[in-house]
Design a protein around this motif. Structure first.
Motif, PDB file in Angstrom:
ATOM      1  N   LEU A 356       0.831  -1.181   0.000  1.00  0.00           N
ATOM      2  CA  LEU A 356       0.000   0.000   0.000  1.00  0.00           C
ATOM      3  C   LEU A 356       0.871   1.238   0.000  1.00  0.00           C
ATOM      4  O   LEU A 356       2.022   1.217   0.414  1.00  0.00           O
ATOM      5  CB  LEU A 356      -0.909  -0.003   1.241  1.00  0.00           C
ATOM      6  CG  LEU A 356      -1.890  -1.173   1.347  1.00  0.00           C
ATOM      7  CD1 LEU A 356      -2.654  -1.064   2.656  1.00  0.00           C
ATOM      8  CD2 LEU A 356      -2.863  -1.184   0.182  1.00  0.00           C
ATOM      9  N   VAL A 357       0.299   2.348  -0.474  1.00  0.00           N
ATOM     10  CA  VAL A 357       1.031   3.593  -0.474  1.00  0.00           C
ATOM     11  C   VAL A 357       1.198   4.099   0.951  1.00  0.00           C
ATOM     12  O   VAL A 357       2.207   4.657   1.331  1.00  0.00           O
ATOM     13  CB  VAL A 357       0.303   4.629  -1.352  1.00  0.00           C
ATOM     14  CG1 VAL A 357       1.025   5.965  -1.299  1.00  0.00           C
ATOM     15  CG2 VAL A 357       0.213   4.143  -2.782  1.00  0.00           C
ATOM     16  N   GLU A 358       0.174   3.908   1.801  1.00  0.00           N
ATOM     17  CA  GLU A 358       0.191   4.487   3.136  1.00  0.00           C
ATOM     18  C   GLU A 358       1.141   3.762   4.078  1.00  0.00           C
ATOM     19  O   GLU A 358       1.745   4.365   4.933  1.00  0.00           O
ATOM     20  CB  GLU A 358      -1.224   4.488   3.746  1.00  0.00           C
ATOM     21  CG  GLU A 358      -2.171   5.472   3.089  1.00  0.00           C
ATOM     22  CD  GLU A 358      -2.804   4.937   1.834  1.00  0.00           C
ATOM     23  OE1 GLU A 358      -2.492   3.778   1.465  1.00  0.00           O
ATOM     24  OE2 GLU A 358      -3.597   5.650   1.214  1.00  0.00           O
ATOM     25  N   GLU A 359       1.258   2.443   3.960  1.00  0.00           N
ATOM     26  CA  GLU A 359       2.045   1.718   4.952  1.00  0.00           C
ATOM     27  C   GLU A 359       2.628   0.469   4.332  1.00  0.00           C
ATOM     28  O   GLU A 359       1.943  -0.279   3.645  1.00  0.00           O
ATOM     29  CB  GLU A 359       1.169   1.352   6.151  1.00  0.00           C
ATOM     30  CG  GLU A 359       1.923   0.633   7.247  1.00  0.00           C
ATOM     31  CD  GLU A 359       1.051   0.359   8.466  1.00  0.00           C
ATOM     32  OE1 GLU A 359       1.512  -0.350   9.364  1.00  0.00           O
ATOM     33  OE2 GLU A 359      -0.093   0.849   8.489  1.00  0.00           O
ATOM     34  N   ILE A 360       3.921   0.255   4.556  1.00  0.00           N
ATOM     35  CA  ILE A 360       4.550  -0.957   4.076  1.00  0.00           C
ATOM     36  C   ILE A 360       4.133  -2.118   4.975  1.00  0.00           C
ATOM     37  O   ILE A 360       3.632  -1.939   6.074  1.00  0.00           O
ATOM     38  CB  ILE A 360       6.077  -0.810   4.080  1.00  0.00           C
ATOM     39  CG1 ILE A 360       6.579  -0.590   5.497  1.00  0.00           C
ATOM     40  CG2 ILE A 360       6.516   0.303   3.171  1.00  0.00           C
ATOM     41  CD1 ILE A 360       8.081  -0.572   5.608  1.00  0.00           C
ATOM     42  N   THR A 361       4.345  -3.334   4.496  1.00  0.00           N
ATOM     43  CA  THR A 361       3.964  -4.518   5.242  1.00  0.00           C
ATOM     44  C   THR A 361       5.194  -5.095   5.929  1.00  0.00           C
ATOM     45  O   THR A 361       6.115  -5.574   5.278  1.00  0.00           O
ATOM     46  CB  THR A 361       3.354  -5.568   4.301  1.00  0.00           C
ATOM     47  OG1 THR A 361       2.283  -4.977   3.591  1.00  0.00           O
ATOM     48  CG2 THR A 361       2.860  -6.761   5.077  1.00  0.00           C
ATOM     49  N   ILE A 362       5.199  -5.014   7.249  1.00  0.00           N
ATOM     50  CA  ILE A 362       6.304  -5.524   8.040  1.00  0.00           C
ATOM     51  C   ILE A 362       5.766  -5.777   9.442  1.00  0.00           C
ATOM     52  O   ILE A 362       4.904  -5.031   9.923  1.00  0.00           O
ATOM     53  CB  ILE A 362       7.483  -4.524   8.072  1.00  0.00           C
ATOM     54  CG1 ILE A 362       8.712  -5.155   8.730  1.00  0.00           C
ATOM     55  CG2 ILE A 362       7.097  -3.227   8.755  1.00  0.00           C
ATOM     56  CD1 ILE A 362       9.963  -4.295   8.610  1.00  0.00           C
ATOM     57  N   PRO A 363       6.197  -6.838  10.121  1.00  0.00           N
ATOM     58  CA  PRO A 363       5.715  -7.100  11.480  1.00  0.00           C
ATOM     59  C   PRO A 363       6.078  -5.972  12.440  1.00  0.00           C
ATOM     60  O   PRO A 363       7.051  -5.243  12.237  1.00  0.00           O
ATOM     61  CB  PRO A 363       6.413  -8.406  11.858  1.00  0.00           C
ATOM     62  CG  PRO A 363       6.778  -9.032  10.552  1.00  0.00           C
ATOM     63  CD  PRO A 363       7.059  -7.910   9.616  1.00  0.00           C
ATOM     64  N   SER A 364       5.311  -5.847  13.488  1.00  0.00           N
ATOM     65  CA  SER A 364       5.552  -4.801  14.482  1.00  0.00           C
ATOM     66  C   SER A 364       6.720  -5.189  15.385  1.00  0.00           C
ATOM     67  O   SER A 364       7.228  -6.316  15.347  1.00  0.00           O
ATOM     68  CB  SER A 364       4.295  -4.577  15.317  1.00  0.00           C
ATOM     69  OG  SER A 364       3.991  -5.729  16.083  1.00  0.00           O
ATOM     70  N   VAL A 365       7.126  -4.240  16.221  1.00  0.00           N
ATOM     71  CA  VAL A 365       8.244  -4.475  17.133  1.00  0.00           C
ATOM     72  C   VAL A 365       7.939  -5.629  18.093  1.00  0.00           C
ATOM     73  O   VAL A 365       8.791  -6.500  18.333  1.00  0.00           O
ATOM     74  CB  VAL A 365       8.548  -3.187  17.931  1.00  0.00           C
ATOM     75  CG1 VAL A 365       9.619  -3.449  18.989  1.00  0.00           C
ATOM     76  CG2 VAL A 365       9.000  -2.082  16.995  1.00  0.00           C
ATOM     77  N   SER A 366       6.730  -5.653  18.630  1.00  0.00           N
ATOM     78  CA  SER A 366       6.376  -6.719  19.572  1.00  0.00           C
ATOM     79  C   SER A 366       6.360  -8.082  18.894  1.00  0.00           C
ATOM     80  O   SER A 366       6.805  -9.078  19.484  1.00  0.00           O
ATOM     81  CB  SER A 366       5.008  -6.417  20.202  1.00  0.00           C
ATOM     82  OG  SER A 366       4.020  -6.233  19.208  1.00  0.00           O
ATOM     83  N   GLN A 367       5.867  -8.158  17.666  1.00  0.00           N
ATOM     84  CA  GLN A 367       5.856  -9.435  16.941  1.00  0.00           C
ATOM     85  C   GLN A 367       7.273  -9.905  16.632  1.00  0.00           C
ATOM     86  O   GLN A 367       7.585 -11.096  16.750  1.00  0.00           O
ATOM     87  CB  GLN A 367       5.050  -9.288  15.652  1.00  0.00           C
ATOM     88  CG  GLN A 367       3.555  -9.095  15.870  1.00  0.00           C
ATOM     89  CD  GLN A 367       2.830  -8.769  14.588  1.00  0.00           C
ATOM     90  OE1 GLN A 367       3.403  -8.203  13.666  1.00  0.00           O
ATOM     91  NE2 GLN A 367       1.557  -9.110  14.532  1.00  0.00           N
ATOM     92  N   LEU A 368       8.147  -8.971  16.215  1.00  0.00           N
ATOM     93  CA  LEU A 368       9.526  -9.354  15.909  1.00  0.00           C
ATOM     94  C   LEU A 368      10.272  -9.772  17.171  1.00  0.00           C
ATOM     95  O   LEU A 368      11.098 -10.693  17.137  1.00  0.00           O
ATOM     96  CB  LEU A 368      10.245  -8.188  15.236  1.00  0.00           C
ATOM     97  CG  LEU A 368       9.755  -7.820  13.823  1.00  0.00           C
ATOM     98  CD1 LEU A 368      10.440  -6.558  13.328  1.00  0.00           C
ATOM     99  CD2 LEU A 368      10.014  -8.964  12.851  1.00  0.00           C
ATOM    100  N   SER A 369       9.977  -9.118  18.290  1.00  0.00           N
ATOM    101  CA  SER A 369      10.647  -9.480  19.539  1.00  0.00           C
ATOM    102  C   SER A 369      10.291 -10.892  19.962  1.00  0.00           C
ATOM    103  O   SER A 369      11.128 -11.626  20.484  1.00  0.00           O
ATOM    104  CB  SER A 369      10.274  -8.491  20.641  1.00  0.00           C
ATOM    105  OG  SER A 369      10.720  -7.191  20.319  1.00  0.00           O
ATOM    106  N   LYS A 370       9.042 -11.297  19.753  1.00  0.00           N
ATOM    107  CA  LYS A 370       8.628 -12.655  20.088  1.00  0.00           C
ATOM    108  C   LYS A 370       9.355 -13.698  19.243  1.00  0.00           C
ATOM    109  O   LYS A 370       9.465 -14.853  19.647  1.00  0.00           O
ATOM    110  CB  LYS A 370       7.122 -12.798  19.905  1.00  0.00           C
ATOM    111  CG  LYS A 370       6.294 -11.991  20.898  1.00  0.00           C
ATOM    112  CD  LYS A 370       4.815 -12.141  20.621  1.00  0.00           C
ATOM    113  CE  LYS A 370       3.993 -11.313  21.594  1.00  0.00           C
ATOM    114  NZ  LYS A 370       2.531 -11.411  21.306  1.00  0.00           N
ATOM    115  N   CYS A 371       9.821 -13.283  18.073  1.00  0.00           N
ATOM    116  CA  CYS A 371      10.547 -14.198  17.186  1.00  0.00           C
ATOM    117  C   CYS A 371      12.052 -14.134  17.396  1.00  0.00           C
ATOM    118  O   CYS A 371      12.811 -14.745  16.635  1.00  0.00           O
ATOM    119  CB  CYS A 371      10.229 -13.886  15.724  1.00  0.00           C
ATOM    120  SG  CYS A 371       8.506 -14.137  15.277  1.00  0.00           S
ATOM    121  N   GLY A 372      12.497 -13.381  18.396  1.00  0.00           N
ATOM    122  CA  GLY A 372      13.916 -13.341  18.717  1.00  0.00           C
ATOM    123  C   GLY A 372      14.702 -12.228  18.072  1.00  0.00           C
ATOM    124  O   GLY A 372      15.941 -12.223  18.149  1.00  0.00           O
TER     125      GLY A 372
END
Length: 545
Positions: A356-372
């Motif tokens: 999308l133009v408004e927002e790229i698709t990437i996991p949030s900080v909390s989601q990435l932290s759960k994955c290490g």
């Protein structure tokens, strides 16, 4: 854009004065400097409408008007007395000359000044010259006061500026003016500031050196990144205005990359998603098919009973019913291909919709932290962003946020959208931060890691600022940032628990209507079978031993 084109271009309606128009045309054609000025392009733009409509307060000055775009707003005339005071002090520094001499010198640069503004200026040349001289005098004094934290500037500040220091250094007033002077539509060309200083110091080299020191000192306070790009060998003449100077010491130089048309990007992404979805589906279906074949080959037990049941006449009639037509009538025509774009957007690039133009698709900080994933701050600017695959570490630059940061960041994005023909690096950075910060919890985690330094705003305000920051004018590719985004997505999608979560969302939660329909049909079939067997002897009818 030539001066003639600038004078004739008009984005809004105005009262047309034929005699004034003819006079402007004659003076433009007869000007000796037309050949040189024809190479000047507009550098002071109007804020693009999509950005202005999204958050107008960040682009409209509230205290101070600089330049011609907002000079007619009566609520900004309260600062005129401070401007006139600055002009009087400037006259005392003109080495025996009068302020009128400075104005006459700027009148000779009328066409060069007009060419710097992308919007039509419906004012005569004399008014424009007086406006520039007065605004430049005020801005120079304010930049001197703002740069007082720089030790190099202490010896260069005029002795009569103590009252300005006491007034402008008041926190609320200082912040309000600082926000106004950084706005895109409130810029005046730097060559005018240099011309005023040249009149005062009687030396172009000294004027260049002093203006550069003032800009550096002010931009250190304005910049959200306390460590800016090296600017050794850079001259004031290389920059158009204050905002352009700030942009160039923050944003690294990136080679322009070819943009992929949105239609091509959408088609390639859709085909990739279909292929990956079919592969994932086959991983689930194939083992079930093999198990079913094994059960059907058994001669006794439930599998044998189900095999004979499915081959019976009643079941053949049920199977041959036009189920596809029934599903279409009930609104389940596409249930075999569930659409979980909105629900699975944050669960990996395998199921991502086109960007999308408004927002790229990437996991949030909390989601990435759960994955290490670890988050480590760097003492640099945007160029230091990197993702280390071996250590699963995302390096992000420290950014200091205060009451002015929202306005500064938005106007940098607006300037980049208006001026940049290549990769929109700063806009891409704001989209990255927008993507990884979804809530106050994400902002808090980055603050605890030392990446976000927030002095006067809480975590909720920081999250709201980033989530409302980027509304891009166009899609663009920034190679080193796109690589970081892709690497982060690939690492996140490769985690086993993320794959399980994606599968549940796509094939279970995303297909709840279809599963509800299947369960209802199975319940109906079992009830019908039970009623059928209660009337007829199923064992004797199907010849079971």
């Amino acid at each position: 854009m030539s001066p003639l084109q600038t004078n004739l271009s008009c984005g809004t309606s105005f009262d047309f004065d034929e005699l004034q128009w003819v006079a402007n045309i004659r003076r433009t054609i007869e000007a000796d400097q037309l050949e040189d000025d024809s190479e000047i392009s507009g550098c002071i733009f109007s804020v693009p409408k999509p950005l202005m409509s999204n958050h107008p307060d960040s682009y409209t000055p509230h205290q101070l008007s600089l330049g011609p775009y907002h000079y007619s707003r009566l609520e900004l005339h309260e600062m005129d007395r401070y401007k006139l005071s600055a002009a009087k002090r400037c006259q005392k520094l003109l080495q025996g000359l009068k302020f009128q001499d400075l104005v006459e010198q700027l009148m000779k640069l009328e066409f060069k000044i007009r060419a710097c503004y992308s919007k039509y200026l419906n004012i005569n040349g004399q008014t424009l010259a007086w406006m520039m001289a007065i605004d430049a005098s005020f801005l120079i004094e304010y930049l001197q006061v703002s740069a007082l934290s720089d030790p190099e500037m202490l010896s260069k500040v005029p002795s009569g500026m103590s009252h300005l220091f006491d007034y402008f250094r008041r926190k609320s007033i200082h912040d309000a003016i600082l926000r106004d002077i950084v706005m895109l539509e409130n810029q005046i060309p730097l060559f005018i500031l240099r011309k005023v200083l040249e009149f005062q110091l009687l030396s172009l080299e000294s004027a260049e050196e002093m203006l550069y020191s003032m800009l550096r000192g002010s931009c250190k306070e304005l910049s959200p990144f306390k460590t800016v790009e090296s600017s050794s060998g850079v001259k004031v003449s290389d920059h158009a205005h204050l905002l352009d100077f700030l942009y160039n010491i923050i944003v690294p130089k990136v080679e322009e990359s070819l943009e992929i048309p949105e239609e091509v990007k959408d088609d390639s992404k859709a085909s990739q998603d279909n292929e990956e979805s079919s592969v994932d589906s086959n991983y689930i279906k194939q083992p079930l098919i093999e198990i079913w074949k094994i059960l059907l080959n058994q001669k006794i037990g439930p599998a044998s009973f189900l095999n004979k049941l499915l081959k019976s006449a009643p079941c053949e009639v049920i199977i041959k019913l036009p189920w596809k037509t029934f599903l279409n009538l009930l609104g389940f025509g596409t249930v075999n291909q569930p659409n979980a774009s909105s629900e699975s957007q944050s669960f990996g690039s395998s199921f991502h919709q086109p960007l999308l133009v408004e927002e790229i698709t990437i996991p949030s900080v909390s989601q990435l932290s759960k994955c290490g994933v670890r988050f480590v701050p760097t003492n640099g600017s945007i160029s230091t962003i990197n993702f280390d695959k071996k250590t699963c570490t995302l390096y992000l630059p420290r950014i200091s946020l205060d009451v002015n940061s929202d306005v500064v960041l938005r106007n940098l994005v607006a300037y980049e959208a208006s001026n940049s023909s290549g990769p929109m690096v700063f806009t891409r950075y704001t989209e990255l931060m927008n993507g990884i910060i979804d809530s106050a919890e994400d902002a808090k985690m980055l603050r605890e890691k030392g990446i976000i330094l927030s002095h006067s705003t809480n975590d909720e305000e920081v999250a709201n600022m980033w989530n409302g920051m980027s509304r891009s004018i166009r899609l663009t590719k920034v190679p080193f940032l796109d690589t970081v985004i892709q690497d982060v997505n690939n690492y996140h999608d490769g985690q086993f628990k993320v794959k399980v979560e994606m599968f549940m969302k796509l094939y279970v939660f995303g297909s709840w209507k279809f599963l509800t329909l299947v369960a209802a049909i199975l319940l109906l079939l079992i009830t019908s079978l039970q009623a059928f067997c209660s009337v007829y002897d199923c064992v004797r009818l199907f010849h079971f031993q």
